[in-house]
Design an enzyme around this catalytic site. Structure first.
Site, PDB file in Angstrom:
ATOM      1  N   GLY A   1       0.762  -1.248   0.000  1.00 23.29           N
ATOM      2  CA  GLY A   1       0.000   0.000   0.000  1.00 23.29           C
ATOM      3  C   GLY A   1       0.782   1.281   0.000  1.00 23.29           C
TER       4      GLY A   1
ATOM      5  N   CYS B   1     -17.271   4.425 -25.708  1.00 22.54           N
ATOM      6  CA  CYS B   1     -18.526   5.170 -25.651  1.00 22.54           C
ATOM      7  C   CYS B   1     -19.017   5.339 -24.222  1.00 22.54           C
ATOM      8  CB  CYS B   1     -19.567   4.476 -26.518  1.00 22.54           C
ATOM      9  SG  CYS B   1     -18.997   4.365 -28.212  1.00 22.54           S
TER      10      CYS B   1
ATOM     11  N   GLY C   1       3.066  -3.631  -4.065  1.00 22.92           N
ATOM     12  CA  GLY C   1       2.794  -3.811  -5.488  1.00 22.92           C
ATOM     13  C   GLY C   1       3.103  -2.526  -6.236  1.00 22.92           C
ATOM     14  N   ARG C   2       2.206  -1.552  -6.059  1.00 30.91           N
ATOM     15  CA  ARG C   2       2.324  -0.275  -6.762  1.00 30.91           C
ATOM     16  C   ARG C   2       3.705   0.358  -6.608  1.00 30.91           C
ATOM     17  NH1 ARG C   2      -2.116   3.113  -7.474  1.00 30.91           N
ATOM     18  NH2 ARG C   2      -3.145   1.930  -5.834  1.00 30.91           N
TER      19      ARG C   2
HETATM   20  C1  LIG Z   1      -3.534  -5.027  -3.430  1.00 33.04           C
HETATM   21  C2  LIG Z   1      -2.906  -5.615  -2.231  1.00 33.04           C
HETATM   22  C3  LIG Z   1      -1.572  -5.354  -1.943  1.00 33.04           C
HETATM   23  C4  LIG Z   1      -0.704  -4.413  -2.754  1.00 33.04           C
HETATM   24  O1  LIG Z   1      -1.077  -3.078  -2.601  1.00 33.04           O
HETATM   25  P1  LIG Z   1      -0.180  -1.923  -3.281  1.00 33.04           P
HETATM   26  O2  LIG Z   1      -0.928  -0.682  -2.988  1.00 33.04           O
HETATM   27  O3  LIG Z   1      -0.113  -2.216  -4.729  1.00 33.04           O
HETATM   28  O4  LIG Z   1       1.148  -1.976  -2.634  1.00 33.04           O
HETATM   29  C5  LIG Z   1      -1.004  -6.000  -0.850  1.00 33.04           C
HETATM   30  N1  LIG Z   1      -1.730  -6.837  -0.077  1.00 33.04           N
HETATM   31  C6  LIG Z   1      -3.025  -7.091  -0.311  1.00 33.04           C
HETATM   32  C7  LIG Z   1      -3.759  -8.019   0.564  1.00 33.04           C
HETATM   33  C8  LIG Z   1      -3.659  -6.499  -1.398  1.00 33.04           C
HETATM   34  O5  LIG Z   1      -4.953  -6.747  -1.623  1.00 33.04           O
END
Ligand SMILES: *Cc1c(COP(=O)(O)O)cnc(C)c1O
Length: 428
Positions: free
Chosen positions: A250, A353, A285-286
């Protein structure tokens, strides 16, 4: 003219202008568009690897497992690159598990999150021996115990705690508030660990949380970690000892104006809070891939009415959903810099659209038809959220490595879109 440098402040300058033309590492985006067409996702290998290493290095003094969150971008080539660095993976479906396995990821470094794990997904995860199930309800705990029993296995689990913390992000990506569907509250978590202790085919190994995404301050993490630690203390008082704490993902990135949290500072704070006897699992992730990719698109038409000018481009909400879904702002810059005397405000829109189909509103640009634009910070939740709405084949994905380019996913064809469909026969 806004420079691309903002996109890569945490890595190297993976996307930057050379003689007025935008490059991904050492390959010109103009040349890539010529060879592979548009729309195209273009990723930088160096930026992806630097993104992962930022975590590994920052936590290097600790027993830490960095589990890349596959849903941010699950392309096999990207998973392979990260697996080679030693990454673990955070998955939310059986499909993501198969991707990790095909890409050479170690199942022993996989954590499985998500509120709706199906029986077949649980069975497969047990079969390959994942590191941990992040359990989100009592019903799921009992289901995992039953399936593990049938397989004469013992399932490693952690309970996902919903710490009721407001991460100050978009409501659709805040996941740790008590009204959200994720995890269980602290009181329930204690009950579930007690229940788990009496189940023959469950081994409670950790505790976890994930409070949301695109979080740009560390405060909410500190609050969440403290809540988990106080739970761990109460568990130890009742004789339940766990070995790891998973603080989720996150961490936010800079899409332009916002300041991304410093990962080294984050790591220092977390390491100070968590006692040495616990291993730390992270699920970013991000913040690993977000700034490592751009979406390359070409202007089809310019049009205007009495109030607005529109640049109609060949990418749309089916390629990049974030602006439409979250009102997310991505910087949009020209691939070829031109004197911007004629810059005016455009709504950059796609062919789909829907009025909500835009990549950016009121962007000051100097444009002509056929110009190429780069939508920045599209490495995460770009391709992975793309769809075929309006029967639009999904974009090609390219990975640049120095002066080399690799097609890591071919552009879809219309035939592929229709491949599984059947019309009724003459007697239908
Ligand atoms: C989506 C998710 C992540 C990754 O979140 P990012 O914002 O991309 O770092 C990690 N853990 C869980 C459980 C998620 O659903």
């Amino acid at each position: 003219m806004k420079q691309a440098r903002q996109t890569c402040t945490t890595y190297m300058e993976a996307f930057s202008y050379k003689n007025g033309s935008l490059y991904a590492e050492d390959v010109s985006l103009e040349a890539l568009a010529g060879r592979h067409g548009t729309p195209a996702y273009v990723y930088s290998r160096a930026a992806i690897e630097a993104g992962w290493r930022a975590y590994a290095d920052a936590f290097s003094g600790r027993d830490t497992l960095v589990c890349y969150s596959v849903k941010a971008n699950g392309n096999l080539a990207i998973l392979d690159l990260l697996a080679r660095l030693g990454s673990g993976f955070d998955i939310v479906s059986g499909g993501e598990l198969e991707r990790v396995l095909v890409a050479g990821g170690d199942p022993g470094k996989v954590v499985f999150s998500g509120v709706g794990k199906r029986a077949d997904e649980i069975r497969r995860a047990l079969e390959v021996g994942i590191r941990c199930f992040n359990v989100e309800s009592e019903a799921e705990l009992l289901r995992i115990n039953g399936i593990a029993g049938d397989m004469s296995a013992r399932a490693p689990v952690s309970i996902r705690v919903n710490p009721d913390i407001d991460p100050d992000t978009h409501p659709y990506i805040a996941t740790g508030l008590k009204e959200n569907k994720f995890g269980v509250d602290a009181g329930q978590a204690l009950d579930l660990y007690r229940l788990a202790g009496g189940l023959d085919n469950i081994a409670a190994t950790g505790i976890d949380c994930h409070i949301g995404s695109q979080i740009t301050s560390i405060g909410p993490y500190i609050d969440a970690v403290n809540k988990l630690l106080s739970l761990l203390e109460r568990l130890e008082q009742t004789g339940i000892t766990l070995s790891h704490i998973d603080i989720g993902g996150g961490l936010g990135i800079s899409y332009g104006d916002e300041q991304a949290p410093d990962i080294a500072g984050f790591a220092g704070t977390v390491s100070d809070l968590v006692p040495e006897r616990y291993g730390i699992i992270l699920e970013p992730g991000r913040s690993i891939v977000g700034n490592a990719g751009v979406l390359l698109t070409r202007v089809e038409y310019l049009k205007s009415n009495n109030t607005r000018r529109f640049a109609v481009v060949d990418a749309s909400m089916n390629d990049l959903l974030r602006p439409s879904l979250y009102r997310a702002r991505h910087d949009i810059i020209p691939v070829s810099e031109r004197g911007d005397g004629a810059a005016v405000d455009y709504d950059v829109v796609g062919p789909v659209c829907e009025t909500g189909d835009f990549l950016g509103l009121q962007r000051r640009l100097s444009l002509a038809p056929d110009d190429l634009l780069a939508v920045l910070s599209c490495g995460a939740y770009g391709f992975s959220m793309s769809s075929n709405y309006n029967s639009r084949p999904r974009a090609v994905e390219l990975l640049v490595d120095g002066e080399h380019e690799h097609v890591i996913r071919e552009r879809e064809t219309v035939e592929q879109l229709m491949a599984g469909e059947r019309i009724l026969g003459a007697r239908g």
